[in-house]
Write an enzyme that holds these catalytic residues in place. Structure first.
Site, PDB file in Angstrom:
ATOM      1  N   LEU A 181      51.685  32.583  33.521  1.00  0.00           N
ATOM      2  CA  LEU A 181      51.788  31.440  32.595  1.00  0.00           C
ATOM      3  C   LEU A 181      50.902  31.681  31.374  1.00  0.00           C
ATOM      4  O   LEU A 181      49.811  32.231  31.498  1.00  0.00           O
ATOM      5  CB  LEU A 181      51.366  30.143  33.295  1.00  0.00           C
ATOM      6  CG  LEU A 181      52.165  29.729  34.537  1.00  0.00           C
ATOM      7  CD1 LEU A 181      51.729  28.341  34.998  1.00  0.00           C
ATOM      8  CD2 LEU A 181      53.665  29.755  34.251  1.00  0.00           C
ATOM      9  N   GLY A 214      48.743  34.123  42.499  1.00  0.00           N
ATOM     10  CA  GLY A 214      47.420  33.956  41.901  1.00  0.00           C
ATOM     11  C   GLY A 214      47.371  32.577  41.294  1.00  0.00           C
ATOM     12  O   GLY A 214      48.296  31.792  41.472  1.00  0.00           O
ATOM     13  N   GLY A 215      46.272  32.260  40.584  1.00  0.00           N
ATOM     14  CA  GLY A 215      46.104  30.921  40.015  1.00  0.00           C
ATOM     15  C   GLY A 215      47.323  30.486  39.220  1.00  0.00           C
ATOM     16  O   GLY A 215      47.922  29.451  39.505  1.00  0.00           O
ATOM     17  N   ASP A 216      47.692  31.290  38.228  1.00  0.00           N
ATOM     18  CA  ASP A 216      48.885  30.933  37.445  1.00  0.00           C
ATOM     19  C   ASP A 216      49.832  32.127  37.375  1.00  0.00           C
ATOM     20  O   ASP A 216      50.487  32.350  36.381  1.00  0.00           O
ATOM     21  CB  ASP A 216      48.491  30.442  36.046  1.00  0.00           C
ATOM     22  CG  ASP A 216      47.751  31.511  35.250  1.00  0.00           C
ATOM     23  OD1 ASP A 216      47.376  32.543  35.856  1.00  0.00           O
ATOM     24  OD2 ASP A 216      47.557  31.327  34.040  1.00  0.00           O
ATOM     25  N   GLU A 217      49.833  32.913  38.440  1.00  0.00           N
ATOM     26  CA  GLU A 217      50.705  34.084  38.519  1.00  0.00           C
ATOM     27  C   GLU A 217      51.742  33.882  39.609  1.00  0.00           C
ATOM     28  O   GLU A 217      51.420  33.400  40.699  1.00  0.00           O
ATOM     29  CB  GLU A 217      49.877  35.313  38.908  1.00  0.00           C
ATOM     30  CG  GLU A 217      49.102  35.931  37.783  1.00  0.00           C
ATOM     31  CD  GLU A 217      48.318  37.101  38.329  1.00  0.00           C
ATOM     32  OE1 GLU A 217      48.948  38.132  38.652  1.00  0.00           O
ATOM     33  OE2 GLU A 217      47.093  36.955  38.477  1.00  0.00           O
TER      34      GLU A 217
END
Lengths: 195, 350
Positions: B199, B239-242
């Site tokens: 993102l 992942g956090g925003d992956e």
């Protein structure tokens, strides 16, 4: 204590006093869960805490609650299997009484890790018996009072029972058979209903 | 026959399922339990071999042949209904007076107690049948209790596994699940595409509008990705925003590029949250299993990552396929760890 015994107490409370009552008991006894599993083993103190919580919740003396439990075990349709297994013990009440000596061994045939209290029947006269109930925990004698009273009805026999207490771990019940064929009794069909 | 007649009460008590036969093979007397099986007609005076079909030994048609089978285990069946199976043994009576056959139910007892309304009194006092019936019921009850427990444990196991493979915030698969599926696709030698999505501007949303807004955006993003892919595809938050999407059986560049653009397009629509509008975008990079002789999970992840970097360098909000040229170009120009957004975002919750 075997899960079957704990589970029996749970079903007694649930079927007699409702799910709400059992939830209160489970909380008060600090079980940390709500359902006993019939095929697991639990610490003996848990059973004691549950029984104490049941007596508190119902505001009844423990002896009375345990006798009601005995009655429930052999009369409620939800636990019909147990009544049937006991009725296999004999064709009349006297024969049933004598079969109690074998009960712990019979139970172990089906569930090898189930230790029931030791039961010893003595025949003093053809109509006078005493049953000694020996177990690490007291109270089974009162359960047996309920079981005997209800199964006497089941066989159509008229009996007089007296719980004599006894030293710790040993309870004695006096049994007087007033009339073996007092009433019709409940029908017992050898063929098991499937289900 | 007189001597055996005197013995009838004894036989009735000891073996309530016996039959006395005369020299011609006709029933002289049947024990009370055996007679109970055919309550409407007396068994006496019937011919034994007309009453029962002998299944073993076979081809026994006369009293002589019957007598020849004395001492052997007989397998018989009632000729009329209900055709209950019985076991038996025949012994000739002394003085050639005929024979006595003692019968019993074998395993057919389980049906017979129901069919014939048998009670304890129908069995000899020494007969173990009642004990067997007791055991059958006790074991069945115990097995039922075990079965219930197993079922419960099985349900709990499935729920635990589900949880172990799910990202609880978005409901998407997690990194573990993605690794698992990726391994399976490679082992199954299936063609597939691995799309890595990162993102853009998510950190800004998190920093300015708070974590609740960030969580809301991630859930919204997850929904879009699921909507824009097929049920057979695997959408995972790694992942956090992956995110990683595995497209099973799909390696067409045209289709994949359209899917990536559609996802980016949907993500760029402002996401309303608490009266505010969150604006994000995404960069995508894709590696195709068909680009490798033997695809490897780590290699493909790294290559998709490389393609993703290329998208970022091209100004974000675009999609790039990995290629050998891209790899060489990256080798020459790309400094390590130049990612902008991924630094301070919450890790996925397990």
């Amino acid at each position: 204590m075997h899960g079957l015994i704990n589970r029996a107490i749970q079903r007694f409370v649930t079927d007699t006093y409702g799910e709400e009552a059992w939830q209160r008991v489970a909380r008060a006894a600090e079980l940390g869960f709500t359902d006993f599993e019939a095929m697991l083993i639990y610490e003996a103190v848990m059973t004691q805490r549950v029984l104490d919580a049941v007596c508190d919740d119902l505001e009844k003396p423990c002896a009375e609650v345990l006798e009601d439990l005995g009655t429930y075990l052999v009369s409620h349709p939800n636990v019909e299997a147990l009544r049937r297994l006991l009725r296999f013990g004999g064709v009349d009440f006297t024969e049933f009484l004598h079969s109690l000596n074998d009960l712990p061994d019979r139970a172990r045939l089906a569930v090898s890790d189930l230790d029931l209290p030791e039961l010893e029947l003595r025949e003093h006269a053809h109509d006078r018996f005493s049953l000694t109930v020996s177990a690490p925990q007291d109270g089974f004698g009162h359960v047996m009072m309920g079981v005997l009273r209800t199964l006497a009805d089941d066989y159509g026999a008229l009996v007089y029972l007296e719980h004599k207490g006894g030293p710790r771990g040993r309870e004695v019940i006096d049994i007087t058979l007033i009339e073996a064929g007092f009433a019709e009794g409940r029908h017992f069909d050898l063929a098991a209903r499937v289900g | 026959m007189q001597q055996s007649a005197a013995m009838i009460p004894v036989f009735d008590q000891l073996c309530p399922m016996h039959v006395l036969l005369d020299t011609t093979g006709h029933v002289v007397h049947a024990g009370p339990t055996l007679q109970k099986l055919r309550p409407d007609a007396p068994l006496a005076s019937l011919r034994f071999l007309e009453l029962f079909e002998l299944q073993r030994p076979r081809a026994v048609r006369s009293m002589e042949e019957l007598l020849a089978s004395s001492g052997m285990k007989l397998h018989l069946r009632f000729r009329d209904a209900p055709p209950t199976d019985l076991k038996g043994v025949l012994m000739p009576l002394p003085g050639g007076e005929g024979a006595i056959v003692n019968l019993s139910f074998g395993i057919s007892i389980l049906d017979a107690v129901g069919d014939y309304k048998l009670t304890s009194a129908d069995f000899a006092a020494t007969d173990l049948t009642i004990e067997m019936l007791y055991l059958v019921e006790a074991k069945s009850a115990a097995m039922e209790a075990s079965r219930m427990l197993n079922q419960k444990l099985q349900g709990a196991k499935i729920a635990a596994e589900e949880q172990a493979y799910t990202d609880t915030l978005t409901g998407l698969k997690n990194r573990r699940a993605m690794d698992h599926v990726l391994g399976r696709l490679i082992a199954g030698e299936r063609p597939f595409a691995l799309m890595h999505i990162d993102l853009d501007f998510f950190k800004a949303v998190n920093d300015t509008l708070g974590h609740a807004a960030g969580d809301h955006v991630l859930q919204h993003v997850a929904r879009i990705m699921v909507e824009e892919t097929r049920a057979a595809d695997t959408v995972a938050r790694v992942g956090g925003d992956e995110f990683v999407i595995l497209f099973d059986g799909l390696t067409g560049r045209g289709v994949l590029d359209r899917v990536a653009r559609r996802i980016i397009g949907q993500l760029e629509k402002p996401i309303p949250f608490d009266g505010q509008r969150c604006k994000i975008s995404a960069s995508c990079g894709t590696a195709l299993s068909s680009d490798y002789d033997t695809p490897e999970a780590e290699r493909m992840m790294a290559d998709a990552d490389l393609a993703l970097y290329a998208s970022k360098r091209r100004g974000r909000a675009c999609h790039t396929f990995w290629s050998r040229d891209l790899a060489e170009e990256a080798q020459a120009t790309l400094p390590p760890a130049c990612r902008g957004d991924a630094a301070h975002v919450p890790p996925p919750r397990q």
